[in-house]
Design a protein around this motif. Structure first.
Motif, PDB file in Angstrom:
ATOM      1  N   LYS A  15       3.553  13.430  -4.367  1.00 55.90           N
ATOM      2  CA  LYS A  15       2.655  12.782  -5.337  1.00 55.90           C
ATOM      3  C   LYS A  15       3.447  12.096  -6.436  1.00 55.90           C
ATOM      4  CE  LYS A  15      -1.101  12.638  -6.091  1.00 55.90           C
ATOM      5  NZ  LYS A  15      -2.051  11.529  -5.841  1.00 55.90           N
TER       6      LYS A  15
ATOM      7  N   VAL B  39       0.834  13.790   5.024  1.00 58.02           N
ATOM      8  CA  VAL B  39       0.059  14.989   5.339  1.00 58.02           C
ATOM      9  C   VAL B  39       1.001  16.177   5.296  1.00 58.02           C
ATOM     10  CG1 VAL B  39      -1.179  16.238   7.161  1.00 58.02           C
ATOM     11  CG2 VAL B  39      -1.728  13.843   6.687  1.00 58.02           C
TER      12      VAL B  39
ATOM     13  N   GLN C 118       0.832  -1.204   0.000  1.00 57.48           N
ATOM     14  CA  GLN C 118       0.000   0.000   0.000  1.00 57.48           C
ATOM     15  C   GLN C 118       0.874   1.265   0.000  1.00 57.48           C
ATOM     16  OE1 GLN C 118      -3.304   0.080  -0.375  1.00 57.48           O
ATOM     17  NE2 GLN C 118      -3.232  -2.182  -0.542  1.00 57.48           N
TER      18      GLN C 118
ATOM     19  N   GLU D  77       0.945   7.316   3.367  1.00 56.58           N
ATOM     20  CA  GLU D  77       0.050   8.460   3.513  1.00 56.58           C
ATOM     21  C   GLU D  77       0.853   9.636   4.052  1.00 56.58           C
ATOM     22  OE1 GLU D  77      -3.758   8.078   5.157  1.00 56.58           O
ATOM     23  OE2 GLU D  77      -4.136   6.089   4.316  1.00 56.58           O
TER      24      GLU D  77
ATOM     25  N   ARG E  18      -2.913   9.403  11.559  1.00 53.50           N
ATOM     26  CA  ARG E  18      -2.960   8.395  10.501  1.00 53.50           C
ATOM     27  C   ARG E  18      -1.803   8.495   9.526  1.00 53.50           C
ATOM     28  NH1 ARG E  18      -8.551   9.751  10.236  1.00 53.50           N
ATOM     29  NH2 ARG E  18      -8.189  10.915   8.312  1.00 53.50           N
ATOM     30  N   ALA E  19      -1.073   9.598   9.564  1.00 52.21           N
ATOM     31  CA  ALA E  19      -0.032   9.841   8.556  1.00 52.21           C
ATOM     32  C   ALA E  19       1.198   8.971   8.797  1.00 52.21           C
ATOM     33  CB  ALA E  19       0.363  11.309   8.565  1.00 52.21           C
ATOM     34  N   ASP E  20       1.746   8.453   7.702  1.00 51.84           N
ATOM     35  CA  ASP E  20       3.068   7.827   7.773  1.00 51.84           C
ATOM     36  C   ASP E  20       4.151   8.898   7.808  1.00 51.84           C
ATOM     37  OD1 ASP E  20       2.236   4.998   7.453  1.00 51.84           O
ATOM     38  OD2 ASP E  20       1.543   5.704   5.493  1.00 51.84           O
TER      39      ASP E  20
ATOM     40  N   ARG F 213      -2.533  14.331   1.656  1.00 50.87           N
ATOM     41  CA  ARG F 213      -3.563  15.247   2.139  1.00 50.87           C
ATOM     42  C   ARG F 213      -2.865  16.492   2.650  1.00 50.87           C
ATOM     43  NH1 ARG F 213      -5.401  10.151   3.307  1.00 50.87           N
ATOM     44  NH2 ARG F 213      -7.567   9.727   2.726  1.00 50.87           N
TER      45      ARG F 213
ATOM     46  N   SER G 201       6.921   6.180  11.821  1.00 52.79           N
ATOM     47  CA  SER G 201       6.462   7.405  11.167  1.00 52.79           C
ATOM     48  C   SER G 201       7.549   8.475  11.189  1.00 52.79           C
ATOM     49  CB  SER G 201       5.192   7.921  11.836  1.00 52.79           C
ATOM     50  OG  SER G 201       5.395   8.092  13.224  1.00 52.79           O
TER      51      SER G 201
ATOM     52  N   ALA H 254       2.922   8.764  -3.223  1.00 53.54           N
ATOM     53  CA  ALA H 254       2.209   8.743  -1.949  1.00 53.54           C
ATOM     54  C   ALA H 254       0.773   9.246  -2.111  1.00 53.54           C
ATOM     55  CB  ALA H 254       2.945   9.602  -0.926  1.00 53.54           C
ATOM     56  N   VAL H 255      -0.067   8.875  -1.159  1.00 58.03           N
ATOM     57  CA  VAL H 255      -1.392   9.479  -1.015  1.00 58.03           C
ATOM     58  C   VAL H 255      -1.206  10.713  -0.143  1.00 58.03           C
ATOM     59  CG1 VAL H 255      -3.702   9.212  -0.059  1.00 58.03           C
ATOM     60  CG2 VAL H 255      -2.606   7.292  -1.238  1.00 58.03           C
TER      61      VAL H 255
END
Length: 380
Positions: A184, A168, A163, A166, A246-248, A191, A277, A188-189
């Protein structure tokens, strides 16, 4: 006219204010370009490179210069070497360097500060803060990817699916948007959040998801955010906590020149992040967006490694120097107007760019906050 390229003396500064490929442009403006020996060494530019471009490498470059360009402010010793009436162009955090401002004033030197160039359309090509933020934003995403012990991109293989990470990003100015874009590109995903009204659309334009909090926006002058109240800051931190947890990888980029960086993330918020993290705080030099960050070091808070940025553009001195040198060239061109086919170093202090960037001129401190700090409100 003689323009000198100073050798940087401050610890950790690897950039140089002018690069060989722009020497011919300065010569076309009428300047003889002098370079202090070793000025480009940190950016992997040799003295021979400057000589081949038409510059003169000279030990006494500063003493004979009409105009001196640098990245960091000249130190007091270098200021004493300048002739009275010389002009300097560099970064100069005036209110934090009051002793140096006084030295420049007393030496009769005209000093222009690159970070004071007004943020107007006509001055965009001289905006060194933006060009260096571009470098910083790229660098901090690469640092995050390097520290994180997992892939940024999604990987689908015969052995199974990995996966994506993530990420931020807090702050969506030039540095933040570049951090978003680079993260990006690495897969990565992403936010991101910013307090300014236009930021959500800018974040989406980079392919990231905008974090939307039920809070009023804080648009300020010059494209910067307004300072928030402590109540508002506390509520913002509370609403951001689940996204941080939630962020890696968390990247923070919120800073305003001349002010302490706002604390966006508490140590308690970082402690909620998972094992392995990473936090990258680009604003560590000005106090940090993350509680407990240390500029120039990696510290551990909870399970997270927290990297504090220190003079981040200097960590990529090649591209940072080239971008900065172009900003300097554009400002020098403005300072060297053409009259009857002849150019001369003749700054127009009625021009809002020159006036806005000027810290000292003809023995007077023109930067009002610095003047008040040095002389008091009643002295002229």
């Amino acid at each position: 006219m003689r323009l000198a390229v100073a050798r940087e003396t401050r610890e950790g500064e690897t950039r140089v204010a002018m690069v060989p490929e722009l020497v011919a442009r300065l010569s076309a403006l009428g300047y003889q370009v002098l370079v202090e020996p070793g000025a480009g060494r940190g950016a992997l530019i040799t003295d021979d490179d400057y000589t081949a471009a038409g510059a003169i490498v000279h030990d006494q470059a500063l003493e004979s210069a009409d105009l001196v360009v640098a990245v960091q402010p000249l130190d007091a010793h270098a200021v004493r070497r300048l002739r009275r009436g010389a002009l300097t162009v560099s970064f100069l955090p005036a209110t934090q360097e009051l002793g140096l401002v006084a030295d420049l004033r007393d030496a009769g030197v005209t000093a222009l500060a690159m970070e004071l160039v007004p943020r107007i359309s006509r001055a965009q090509s001289m905006d060194a803060l933006s060009s260096q933020s571009l470098v910083s934003g790229y660098r901090c995403a690469i640092v995050a990817a390097g520290l994180l012990r997992r892939f940024f991109p999604l990987n689908m293989t015969a052995a199974g699916t990995v996966q994506p990470a993530e990420v931020v990003v807090l702050g969506a100015g030039v540095a933040g948007l570049q951090a978003i874009a680079t993260s990006k590109r690495l897969g990565a995903v992403v936010r991101a959040y910013d307090v300014r009204a236009a930021a959500a659309e800018e974040i989406r334009s980079m392919g990231a998801k905008a974090i939307e909090l039920d809070l009023p926006t804080l648009d300020g002058a010059g494209g910067y955010a307004r300072e928030m109240t402590e109540d508002r800051a506390a509520l913002q931190r509370e609403l951001l906590t689940p996204f941080v947890a939630r962020a890696d990888a968390l990247i923070t980029t919120a800073a305003v020149p001349g002010r302490r960086a706002p604390v966006l993330v508490t140590a308690a918020m970082v402690e909620q992040m998972g094992p392995g993290s990473v936090v990258v705080d680009l604003a560590a030099d000005s106090g940090g967006n993350v509680e407990g960050v240390v500029a120039g070091e990696v510290v551990r808070i909870g399970h997270a490694q927290v990297w504090g940025g220190r003079n981040v553009p200097a960590q990529m001195p090649g591209p940072a120097s080239r971008l900065y040198a172009q900003n300097v060239l554009n400002l020098v061109t403005l300072l060297t107007p053409e009259t009857d086919g002849v150019r001369s170093l003749d700054p127009d202090f009625d021009d809002e760019i020159v006036a806005g960037a000027c810290v000292t001129h003809e023995g007077v401190v023109r930067h009002e906050p610095s003047r008040l700090a040095l002389e008091g409100p009643h002295e002229q």
